[in-house]
Design an enzyme around this catalytic site. Structure first.
Site, PDB file in Angstrom:
ATOM      1  N   CYS A   2       0.856  -1.177   0.000  1.00  0.00           N
ATOM      2  CA  CYS A   2       0.000   0.000   0.000  1.00  0.00           C
ATOM      3  C   CYS A   2       0.895   1.231   0.000  1.00  0.00           C
ATOM      4  CB  CYS A   2      -0.861   0.021   1.245  1.00  0.00           C
ATOM      5  SG  CYS A   2      -1.814  -1.482   1.462  1.00  0.00           S
ATOM      6  N   ARG A  27       1.465   1.840  -6.018  1.00  0.00           N
ATOM      7  CA  ARG A  27       1.699   0.862  -4.950  1.00  0.00           C
ATOM      8  C   ARG A  27       0.431   0.082  -4.595  1.00  0.00           C
ATOM      9  NH1 ARG A  27       6.378   1.758  -2.086  1.00  0.00           N
ATOM     10  NH2 ARG A  27       5.490   0.609  -0.358  1.00  0.00           N
ATOM     11  N   TRP A  74      -3.738  -1.876  -1.444  1.00  0.00           N
ATOM     12  CA  TRP A  74      -3.709  -3.100  -2.242  1.00  0.00           C
ATOM     13  C   TRP A  74      -4.143  -4.186  -1.270  1.00  0.00           C
ATOM     14  CZ3 TRP A  74      -0.427  -7.615  -2.427  1.00  0.00           C
ATOM     15  CH2 TRP A  74      -0.605  -8.386  -3.575  1.00  0.00           C
ATOM     16  N   ASN A 100       0.687  -0.168   6.132  1.00  0.00           N
ATOM     17  CA  ASN A 100       1.220  -0.903   4.985  1.00  0.00           C
ATOM     18  C   ASN A 100       1.905  -2.153   5.537  1.00  0.00           C
ATOM     19  OD1 ASN A 100       2.497  -1.732   2.609  1.00  0.00           O
ATOM     20  ND2 ASN A 100       4.203  -0.314   2.883  1.00  0.00           N
ATOM     21  N   GLY A 101       1.633  -3.314   4.946  1.00  0.00           N
ATOM     22  CA  GLY A 101       2.252  -4.549   5.435  1.00  0.00           C
ATOM     23  C   GLY A 101       1.208  -5.445   6.086  1.00  0.00           C
ATOM     24  N   GLU A 483      10.577 -13.120 -20.046  1.00  0.00           N
ATOM     25  CA  GLU A 483      10.239 -11.728 -19.740  1.00  0.00           C
ATOM     26  C   GLU A 483       9.161 -11.207 -20.709  1.00  0.00           C
ATOM     27  OE1 GLU A 483      10.418  -9.877 -17.410  1.00  0.00           O
ATOM     28  OE2 GLU A 483      10.190  -7.850 -18.165  1.00  0.00           O
ATOM     29  N   LYS A 487       5.481  -9.842 -19.537  1.00  0.00           N
ATOM     30  CA  LYS A 487       4.998  -8.502 -19.894  1.00  0.00           C
ATOM     31  C   LYS A 487       3.623  -8.598 -20.535  1.00  0.00           C
ATOM     32  CE  LYS A 487       6.870  -6.541 -18.134  1.00  0.00           C
ATOM     33  NZ  LYS A 487       7.968  -6.701 -17.242  1.00  0.00           N
ATOM     34  N   GLU A 490       0.807  -9.701 -17.981  1.00  0.00           N
ATOM     35  CA  GLU A 490       0.420  -8.788 -16.904  1.00  0.00           C
ATOM     36  C   GLU A 490      -0.295  -7.545 -17.401  1.00  0.00           C
ATOM     37  OE1 GLU A 490       3.530  -7.285 -14.285  1.00  0.00           O
ATOM     38  OE2 GLU A 490       4.933  -7.224 -15.927  1.00  0.00           O
ATOM     39  N   HIS A 506       8.368 -31.737 -26.420  1.00  0.00           N
ATOM     40  CA  HIS A 506       8.178 -32.677 -25.310  1.00  0.00           C
ATOM     41  C   HIS A 506       6.818 -32.515 -24.645  1.00  0.00           C
ATOM     42  CE1 HIS A 506      12.231 -34.158 -25.727  1.00  0.00           C
ATOM     43  NE2 HIS A 506      12.664 -32.903 -25.747  1.00  0.00           N
ATOM     44  N   LYS A 605       2.951  -2.551  -7.543  1.00  0.00           N
ATOM     45  CA  LYS A 605       4.291  -2.283  -8.057  1.00  0.00           C
ATOM     46  C   LYS A 605       5.373  -2.985  -7.245  1.00  0.00           C
ATOM     47  CE  LYS A 605       7.491  -0.455 -10.553  1.00  0.00           C
ATOM     48  NZ  LYS A 605       7.763  -1.204 -11.792  1.00  0.00           N
TER      49      LYS A 605
HETATM   50  O1  M6R Z   1      10.817  -4.404  -7.096  1.00  0.00           O
HETATM   51  P1  M6R Z   1      11.273  -5.755  -7.558  1.00  0.00           P
HETATM   52  O2  M6R Z   1      12.179  -5.679  -8.729  1.00  0.00           O
HETATM   53  O3  M6R Z   1      11.869  -6.574  -6.455  1.00  0.00           O
HETATM   54  O4  M6R Z   1       9.958  -6.488  -8.030  1.00  0.00           O
HETATM   55  C1  M6R Z   1       9.979  -7.816  -8.467  1.00  0.00           C
HETATM   56  C2  M6R Z   1       8.706  -8.184  -9.180  1.00  0.00           C
HETATM   57  O5  M6R Z   1       7.607  -8.042  -8.320  1.00  0.00           O
HETATM   58  C3  M6R Z   1       8.477  -7.323 -10.425  1.00  0.00           C
HETATM   59  O6  M6R Z   1       9.539  -7.420 -11.319  1.00  0.00           O
HETATM   60  C4  M6R Z   1       7.174  -7.765 -11.142  1.00  0.00           C
HETATM   61  O7  M6R Z   1       7.320  -9.047 -11.669  1.00  0.00           O
HETATM   62  C5  M6R Z   1       6.797  -6.759 -12.234  1.00  0.00           C
HETATM   63  N1  M6R Z   1       5.398  -6.488 -12.177  1.00  0.00           N
HETATM   64  C6  M6R Z   1       7.073  -7.260 -13.595  1.00  0.00           C
HETATM   65  O8  M6R Z   1       6.709  -6.357 -14.579  1.00  0.00           O
END
Ligand code: M6R
Length: 610
Positions: A2, A27, A74, A100-101, A483, A487, A490, A506, A605
């Site tokens: 959050c 966040r 969040w 937060n947490g 990757e 992308k 998400e 396989h 994020k």
């Molecule tokens: O802040 P971080 O790099 O530790 O975050 C890791 C992942 O949560 C972050 O890369 C996540 O997979 C992204 N949404 C990818 O686009």
């Protein structure tokens, strides 16, 4: 995770809070709220959805006051409802709290409070924290003392910020393993989850340490450590300009950040190269003897950062000859590990606050490993808990989908590998010089790819309605395939899979049909023929092949429906380039599907819960 912001000053807090929350919205964006202390009363306004909904709820109302707290959520405990949104009140509405947490023992604490007659209206652990602070406040009459007493009873990782109706000139914040800064202004002060919330007003911030309690008034930021002793914390001046956290002329942060990659790479490179093109890593000072004392490296990260780590693993092993183990952070602690002082542990993280990565780092440290981190956010928890930090100079990354952080992480890993190889003497001087020269060309080569944006936009438009997309490649291409797939899924929500090309036969090849899109990365000259064989197997099942290959590779056209070319570079460095068309593809597909690109559903994020 959050976002939190708190303000004490001469002016009415609500605009400072809402502006700050807009900057922190990356966040968490399930719901938001503010609480303002005004004439012995706390006014709370909340709304489900983005901050703009909170603005609508408040409308023209002036909440007044001089002290306030705000929160963007969040959801972790309890669904996305106005009742579960923060701030939370105690029973007689004299205390309000944002959080937060997670408070891990909230069920026991709640039961204890319920047994004493306290009634709850939400499903959150935050309300439990608020009630507990309020109970202590009743006995102690002081907000800081109440915060200290309550947090002693709580387990977990969290930041809490509280205000009291009868204390109209202060707020109290507490940090345990979740991010918190205090920012200093003239006649005003802030607390916040990160710099972006306060940059518009001040650039002077204190990094709050674990176990610290902060008492904020308009004239003072008092910090007390876990033994309740007043302490001075490091005052940092933030170099970021305010525009860094603005979209500018771009429709989305994601597109802006894709375009910022040449700059981020250039910045990171220029901070790490001497005038005669030797790699000198600011923040890392290792001797050959120290490096030789490590018998292995462990790289740990999550999501995109993990994908960068895969490339790092390959390149460090190849040129520095050090065995590298790589793990996703959420799995790392739950397997037997063989760690001691001969282990070099590398954490990779954009935010530096990812709970899984942090916990893995702490475990490795406990077992004696030397901790080196690659981090984007200066002063973040991962950075602070590491022995050495190599910063990626990507600037603030706001879009939930990571783009520029990935390419700068790759660059840092390449440079680290070259630095290690040089120290160990495992690389020839000419080879070293050639790699550095090629790295220096990367920013302009990315610019070349960005010029193809419209072609990629058209390609995305042609196939945005497909039900599944596969990404394949061999060797380093398979790391980038992971990757590219992440992308796409998400931001566009299209089910997407990445697989090492040779593995298709396989099992996964059973899914191929004429409407299937397969993005085939074919940039590794050394294994190109093998990749082509795998593409052929798929093409024979009538799937639609979009290949990514190096300029000058004419034969790939015979095996593909479409080809996107990247500029020529050494096989080992192609991930820095191949990812760019994949990022653009994901962006434009998501745009065609009208997705919330910068804030995809269910995602945050930085993930500060395990
Ligand atoms: O802040 P971080 O790099 O530790 O975050 C890791 C992942 O949560 C972050 O890369 C996540 O997979 C992204 N949404 C990818 O686009």
């Amino acid at each position: 995770m959050c976002g939190i912001v708190g303000y004490v000053g001469l002016q009415s807090p609500q605009n400072f809070l809402i502006d700050g929350l807009e900057k922190l919205e990356y966040r968490g964006y399930d719901s938001a709220g503010v609480a303002v202390v005004n004439e012995g009363e706390i006014k709370i306004r909340k709304a489900v959805g983005p901050i703009v909904n909170l603005r609508k709820v408040i409308g023209d109302e002036d909440l007044g006051g001089r002290v306030g707290i705000g929160h963007t959520r969040w959801a972790t405990h309890g669904g996305v409802t106005v009742t579960n949104a923060h701030p939370h009140f105690n029973s007689d509405k004299t205390i309000a709290v944002v959080h937060n947490g997670t408070v891990e023992n909230y069920i026991e604490l709640k039961a204890k409070l319920q047994a004493e007659g306290v009634e709850f209206i939400s499903d959150t652990d935050t309300e439990v924290a608020c009630m507990l602070i309020a109970e202590h406040f009743k006995k102690l009459g002081d907000l800081k003392a109440a915060m200290d007493a309550a947090t002693k009873e709580m387990e977990g990782t969290f930041v809490l910020v509280a205000v009291a109706a009868d204390q109209p000139d202060k707020l109290v914040a507490y940090r345990r393993n979740a991010p918190l800064i205090a920012a200093k202004g003239k006649n005003f002060n802030f607390v916040a989850s990160d710099f972006s919330a306060i940059l518009k007003h001040t650039k002077d911030v204190f990094l709050i340490e674990n176990g610290d309690t902060v008492v904020l008034t308009k004239d003072a930021i008092e910090i007390f450590d876990e033994d309740d002793k007043p302490v001075k914390r490091e005052l940092m001046h933030i170099g970021w300009d305010v525009d860094a956290a603005d979209k500018g002329d771009y429709e989305h942060f994601m597109l802006k950040e894709i375009h910022e990659q040449p700059k981020g790479i250039q910045e990171t490179l220029s901070r790490s190269l001497t005038e005669d093109d030797r790699i000198k890593l600011y923040g890392i000072d290792m001797t050959a003897e120290q490096l030789n004392s490590y018998n292995k490296i462990i790289i740990v990260a999550c999501g995109t950062a993990y994908h960068a780590g895969l490339v790092g693993q390959y390149f460090i092993e190849k040129i520095a000859g050090i065995p590298v183990q790589i793990d996703v952070a959420s799995e790392f602690r739950y397997r037997r590990q063989f760690i001691d002082e001969k282990t070099l542990f590398i954490a990779v993280s954009q935010s530096g606050e990812t709970a899984d990565t942090l916990e893995a780092l702490r475990e490795a440290k406990k077992q004696g490993a030397h901790i080196l981190s690659i981090v984007n956010v200066v002063g973040s928890s991962v950075a602070r808990e590491s022995d050495e930090v190599f910063y990626t100079w990507a600037g603030p990354e706001i879009s939930v989908a990571s783009t520029k952080a990935y390419t700068t992480q790759l660059l840092c890993l390449y440079m680290l590998a070259l630095y290690f190889a040089d120290l160990k003497g495992t690389i020839e001087p000419d080879d070293y010089a050639d790699y550095v020269a090629q790295l220096k060309r990367i920013p302009s080569q990315i610019e070349e790819i960005l010029k193809k944006e419209q072609d990629i936009e058209r390609l995305a438009y042609d196939y945005y309605d497909r039900d599944q997309v596969f990404f394949i490649g061999r060797g380093l291409d398979s790391s980038v395939a992971f990757e590219g797939s992440l992308k796409l899924k998400e931001v566009s929500y299209i089910p997407s899979f990445a697989i090492a090309a040779g593995e298709m036969k396989h099992g996964t090849i059973a899914l191929m049909e004429p409407r299937t899109i397969v993005i085939a990365l074919a940039t590794q000259d050394a294994i190109f023929d093998k990749t082509v064989s795998n593409i052929q197997e798929i093409k024979a099942r009538n799937a639609h092949i979009i290949s990514i290959a190096k300029e000058g590779n004419t034969s790939i056209v015979n095996h593909s429906n479409e080809v996107i070319y990247i500029p020529e570079c050494r096989d080992e460095l192609t991930p820095l380039l191949t990812v760019v068309p994949l990022q653009l593809y994901a962006y434009f597909v998501a745009k065609d599907r009208h997705c919330e690109i910068d804030k995809p559903r269910n995602l945050a994020k930085s993930v500060t819960v395990e």
